[in-house]
Design an enzyme around this catalytic site. Structure first.
Site, PDB file in Angstrom:
ATOM      1  N   THR A  70     -55.090  46.289  82.278  1.00  0.00           N
ATOM      2  CA  THR A  70     -55.001  46.399  83.734  1.00  0.00           C
ATOM      3  C   THR A  70     -54.242  45.233  84.358  1.00  0.00           C
ATOM      4  O   THR A  70     -54.295  44.102  83.846  1.00  0.00           O
ATOM      5  CB  THR A  70     -56.423  46.454  84.337  1.00  0.00           C
ATOM      6  OG1 THR A  70     -56.344  46.305  85.759  1.00  0.00           O
ATOM      7  CG2 THR A  70     -57.309  45.335  83.812  1.00  0.00           C
TER       8      THR A  70
ATOM      9  N   TYR B 270     -64.215  42.383  85.421  1.00  0.00           N
ATOM     10  CA  TYR B 270     -63.488  43.531  84.874  1.00  0.00           C
ATOM     11  C   TYR B 270     -62.158  43.060  84.276  1.00  0.00           C
ATOM     12  O   TYR B 270     -61.866  43.305  83.096  1.00  0.00           O
ATOM     13  CB  TYR B 270     -63.251  44.579  85.974  1.00  0.00           C
ATOM     14  CG  TYR B 270     -62.284  45.646  85.562  1.00  0.00           C
ATOM     15  CD1 TYR B 270     -62.548  46.449  84.454  1.00  0.00           C
ATOM     16  CD2 TYR B 270     -61.092  45.833  86.255  1.00  0.00           C
ATOM     17  CE1 TYR B 270     -61.636  47.409  84.057  1.00  0.00           C
ATOM     18  CE2 TYR B 270     -60.180  46.794  85.865  1.00  0.00           C
ATOM     19  CZ  TYR B 270     -60.458  47.574  84.761  1.00  0.00           C
ATOM     20  OH  TYR B 270     -59.551  48.517  84.373  1.00  0.00           O
TER      21      TYR B 270
HETATM   22  N1  UFG Z   1     -60.172  50.661  99.631  1.00  0.00           N
HETATM   23  C1  UFG Z   1     -60.584  50.782 100.934  1.00  0.00           C
HETATM   24  N2  UFG Z   1     -61.571  51.664 101.202  1.00  0.00           N
HETATM   25  C2  UFG Z   1     -62.186  52.413 100.252  1.00  0.00           C
HETATM   26  C3  UFG Z   1     -61.751  52.278  98.904  1.00  0.00           C
HETATM   27  C4  UFG Z   1     -60.746  51.380  98.630  1.00  0.00           C
HETATM   28  O1  UFG Z   1     -60.070  50.112 101.843  1.00  0.00           O
HETATM   29  O2  UFG Z   1     -63.107  53.179 100.564  1.00  0.00           O
HETATM   30  C5  UFG Z   1     -59.099  49.712  99.319  1.00  0.00           C
HETATM   31  C6  UFG Z   1     -59.510  48.626  98.343  1.00  0.00           C
HETATM   32  O3  UFG Z   1     -60.131  47.553  98.997  1.00  0.00           O
HETATM   33  C7  UFG Z   1     -58.175  48.276  97.727  1.00  0.00           C
HETATM   34  C8  UFG Z   1     -57.405  49.601  97.726  1.00  0.00           C
HETATM   35  O4  UFG Z   1     -58.067  50.422  98.681  1.00  0.00           O
HETATM   36  O5  UFG Z   1     -57.507  47.366  98.530  1.00  0.00           O
HETATM   37  C9  UFG Z   1     -57.409  50.298  96.397  1.00  0.00           C
HETATM   38  O6  UFG Z   1     -58.761  50.356  95.955  1.00  0.00           O
HETATM   39  P1  UFG Z   1     -59.209  51.205  94.696  1.00  0.00           P
HETATM   40  O7  UFG Z   1     -60.689  51.037  94.560  1.00  0.00           O
HETATM   41  O8  UFG Z   1     -58.657  52.578  94.779  1.00  0.00           O
HETATM   42  O9  UFG Z   1     -58.454  50.496  93.511  1.00  0.00           O
HETATM   43  P2  UFG Z   1     -58.528  48.974  93.030  1.00  0.00           P
HETATM   44  O10 UFG Z   1     -57.222  48.385  93.430  1.00  0.00           O
HETATM   45  O11 UFG Z   1     -59.729  48.251  93.455  1.00  0.00           O
HETATM   46  O12 UFG Z   1     -58.775  49.146  91.498  1.00  0.00           O
HETATM   47  C10 UFG Z   1     -57.941  49.882  90.700  1.00  0.00           C
HETATM   48  C11 UFG Z   1     -58.708  50.413  89.505  1.00  0.00           C
HETATM   49  C12 UFG Z   1     -59.106  49.314  88.581  1.00  0.00           C
HETATM   50  C13 UFG Z   1     -57.942  48.463  88.289  1.00  0.00           C
HETATM   51  C14 UFG Z   1     -57.409  47.937  89.561  1.00  0.00           C
HETATM   52  C15 UFG Z   1     -56.290  46.978  89.405  1.00  0.00           C
HETATM   53  O13 UFG Z   1     -59.857  51.081  89.922  1.00  0.00           O
HETATM   54  O14 UFG Z   1     -59.578  49.869  87.397  1.00  0.00           O
HETATM   55  O15 UFG Z   1     -56.941  49.043  90.315  1.00  0.00           O
HETATM   56  O16 UFG Z   1     -56.237  46.257  90.584  1.00  0.00           O
HETATM   57  F1  UFG Z   1     -58.263  47.414  87.531  1.00  0.00           F
END
Ligand code: UFG
Length: 327
Positions: free
Chosen positions: A117, A141
């Site tokens: 990741t 993670y």
């Molecule tokens: N977000 C919101 N509201 C929500 C959900 C997410 O504002 O209800 C935001 C998060 O804060 C983030 C963005 O949307 O800024 C993307 O969030 P995700 O949860 O969709 O994805 P992440 O970037 O947190 O995580 C994903 C994968 C992980 C991986 C990561 C790498 O889930 O497995 O990308 O950064 F490691």
């Protein structure tokens, strides 16, 4: 047909990989504990129900199927959960992977494609994230995945277990035929949550933080279509089968989208309203994660075909409507 052991084959990315493997002429053998995977996602080959933290379960999979190679997706992957329960992430992800690679070596399996990741890079402002960028994960993670990367290097040096490491940016979309797609319970990922709001099964979307140092104040991510992502895995597998050296590749498109831009795109594409409200920052979130690498394109010949925001949301939306009826 050559068998490939797919850990996490019942999960979001693993199930798409099984479909791609099967189309490419391999037999995918799913290995999954069904903690976050789904039985009806296993459609493309045999399945071994087992847990990577239980060595006997893995031995059974190797003994019964003698896979020639491994694609290793099984992991816990929620940043919020990793912040709350780091021990769970170290035990499940790192110990599980250690059992897997030790079993692989003992059973004479020498090729592994590993799902890592961009979270291993951490939160590095104004740094171009390519494969030579130093890794400073900011949550358990990312740290657990970085530890597994290191483990793979050690197992190659001593035991000749060769690897391709893929560092994903944000995986999105669904199989264009809607055979498989993204489905988590609870759902934490932005695009499925936005589509829940579009479908009316959720009141709206909370934007986690609007005071980040980005143009619109919300976090920026590099989204890559799951079908393109698994295509890269087939190329990575062939790379190892061709006897090429172990290698690591970022998988992203190099284009960043803010949370607000994703929500606006979903409104446009579905032609439906998405009620939003502003919430606090989510612990463990990096400000901006965008790939700065073209190594996968140049060396593997990877060509993303559906990783534009419109295709990702259209495919996710098609699946979302079918999946909600199915389950
Ligand atoms: N977000 C919101 N509201 C929500 C959900 C997410 O504002 O209800 C935001 C998060 O804060 C983030 C963005 O949307 O800024 C993307 O969030 P995700 O949860 O969709 O994805 P992440 O970037 O947190 O995580 C994903 C994968 C992980 C991986 C990561 C790498 O889930 O497995 O990308 O950064 F490691």
């Amino acid at each position: 047909m050559m068998k490939v052991l797919v850990t996490g084959g019942a999960g979001y990315i693993g199930s798409h990989a099984c479909k791609a493997l099967s189309k490419a002429g391999f037999t995918p053998v799913t290995f999954d504990n069904f903690s976050t995977g789904w039985h009806d996602a296993v459609q493309f080959g045999p399945c071994v129900e087992g847990d990577l933290t239980i060595r006997a379960d893995i031995d059974r999979a190797f003994a019964d199927h003698a896979p020639a190679a491994i694609m290793h997706f099984a992991a816990l992957s929620r940043v919020d959960e990793a912040m709350a329960k780091p021990g769970l992430y170290w035990r499940n992800n790192v110990l599980g992977s250690l059992n897997l690679v030790e079993a692989a070596v003992e059973h004479g399996c020498r090729d592994i494609v590993f799902s890592s990741t961009c979270a291993t890079y951490g939160d590095q402002d104004n740094v171009i994230l390519n494969e030579t960028t130093a890794q400073y994960p900011i949550n358990a993670y990312g740290a657990s995945k970085q530890a597994i990367e290191r483990m793979l290097h050690d197992f190659e040096a001593t035991h000749g277990l060769r690897h391709v490491i893929f560092r994903y940016f944000n995986v999105a979309g669904a199989d264009p035929d809607a055979d498989v797609g993204e489905f988590h319970r609870p759902e934490t990922h932005l695009i499925p949550i936005v589509l829940d709001a579009v479908a009316g099964t959720r009141d709206g979307v909370t934007v986690f933080g609007t005071d980040y140092p980005t143009p619109d104040g919300t976090c920026v991510r590099d989204y890559v279509h799951v079908s393109d992502l698994v295509d890269a895995h087939i190329l990575g597998l062939r790379w190892l089968m061709d006897g090429k050296e172990s290698r690591d590749f970022n998988l992203g498109t190099g284009t960043g989208f803010s949370v607000r831009e994703v929500i606006d795109a979903a409104r446009r594409i579905t032609n439906k309203d998405v009620p939003t409200k502003v919430g606090n920052r989510r612990a463990g979130d990096a400000v901006k994660l965008v790939s700065g690498s073209v190594r996968a394109e140049e060396e593997l010949g990877w060509q993303p075909k559906r990783s534009d925001m419109a295709h990702m949301i259209e495919d996710a939306w098609r699946w979302h409507q079918v999946a909600d009826y199915q389950r």
